[in-house]
Design a protein around this motif. Structure first.
Motif, PDB file in Angstrom:
ATOM      1  N   VAL A 186       3.147   2.879   2.665  1.00 21.79           N
ATOM      2  CA  VAL A 186       2.422   2.912   3.931  1.00 21.79           C
ATOM      3  C   VAL A 186       2.944   1.752   4.765  1.00 21.79           C
ATOM      4  O   VAL A 186       2.898   0.605   4.308  1.00 21.79           O
ATOM      5  N   SER A 234      -4.113   7.284  -3.075  1.00 20.64           N
ATOM      6  CA  SER A 234      -3.495   6.075  -2.540  1.00 20.64           C
ATOM      7  C   SER A 234      -3.427   5.026  -3.639  1.00 20.64           C
ATOM      8  O   SER A 234      -4.090   5.145  -4.676  1.00 20.64           O
ATOM      9  N   ASP A 253       0.844  -1.203   0.000  1.00 21.57           N
ATOM     10  CA  ASP A 253       0.000   0.000   0.000  1.00 21.57           C
ATOM     11  C   ASP A 253       0.876   1.249   0.000  1.00 21.57           C
ATOM     12  O   ASP A 253       1.918   1.285   0.653  1.00 21.57           O
ATOM     13  N   TRP A 254       0.392   2.277  -0.716  1.00 19.25           N
ATOM     14  CA  TRP A 254       1.170   3.502  -0.907  1.00 19.25           C
ATOM     15  C   TRP A 254       0.296   4.735  -0.782  1.00 19.25           C
ATOM     16  O   TRP A 254      -0.861   4.718  -1.164  1.00 19.25           O
ATOM     17  N   ARG A 255       0.883   5.826  -0.273  1.00 28.37           N
ATOM     18  CA  ARG A 255       0.303   7.161  -0.394  1.00 28.37           C
ATOM     19  C   ARG A 255       0.856   7.719  -1.699  1.00 28.37           C
ATOM     20  O   ARG A 255       2.028   7.511  -2.020  1.00 28.37           O
TER      21      ARG A 255
END
Length: 190
Positions: free
Chosen positions: A186, A71, A47-49
């Motif tokens: 994240v 995101s 997961d990423w911002r």
């Protein structure tokens, strides 16, 4: 009896030809190795911002940019042969994604975008990673003009990745960047 012998002979010949063509096809299409860490999308799993910077009026010469947050979630599947991406806006609502597949023979990726707007997979951009940078290009069109598009992935660190999209109206001699994304991992919940 005379009729059965030619049919048996024909059946034996067809069976032999089928077995030989299957054996040849298996030999001819023996795939190469799975993608290595250096040439695959393994680094994106998780997961990423996402910090977006998007040119509001591409290919006009105007420099007005829109910035927004979002995101992303990436999955690496099928022993690294497939990467699936879902992008969401700042409120968590999905707006698109990508499906990537790796050709083991050519060692190249096919990367296809899907927008929630129409639900259709776009034509692929294709490319590969060289020295940690993935460059993917394809012909496209924009407002009736033939262009080339290029997407570039750069691993800045284990937890920071950048992607940018650019377009060229002169067959790749010059490029105008029209979308930049900075991905920050994240941390996984403890």
């Amino acid at each position: 009896m005379l009729i059965l012998r030619p049919l048996r002979l024909l059946s034996i010949l067809l069976l032999g030809a089928t077995l030989m063509s299957t054996a040849h096809a298996q030999t001819a299409s023996t795939p190469g190795a799975l993608p290595s860490d250096a040439e695959g999308f393994y680094f994106l799993a998780g997961d990423w911002r996402v910090h977006h910077r998007k040119l509001q009026e591409p290919l006009t010469g105007r420099e007005a940019w829109k910035t927004f947050e979002g995101s992303a979630r990436f999955h690496t599947l099928v022993d690294g042969l497939m990467s699936v991406e879902e992008l969401s806006d700042g409120e968590g609502k999905p707006y698109g994604g990508a499906v990537r597949s790796f050709d083991r023979a050519t060692r190249r990726w096919s990367d296809r975008w899907l927008s929630v707007r129409d639900g259709l997979l776009n034509a692929p951009v294709e490319g590969a990673f060289v020295n940690g940078v993935g460059s993917f290009t394809a012909p496209d069109s924009y407002e009736g003009r033939s262009i080339l598009v290029r997407g570039t992935w750069t691993r800045l660190s284990k937890d920071v990745v950048s992607w940018e999209q650019a377009a060229s109206t002169d067959e790749g001699k010059t490029w105008e960047i029209n979308w930049q994304m900075r991905f920050e991992r994240v941390p996984a919940p403890q």
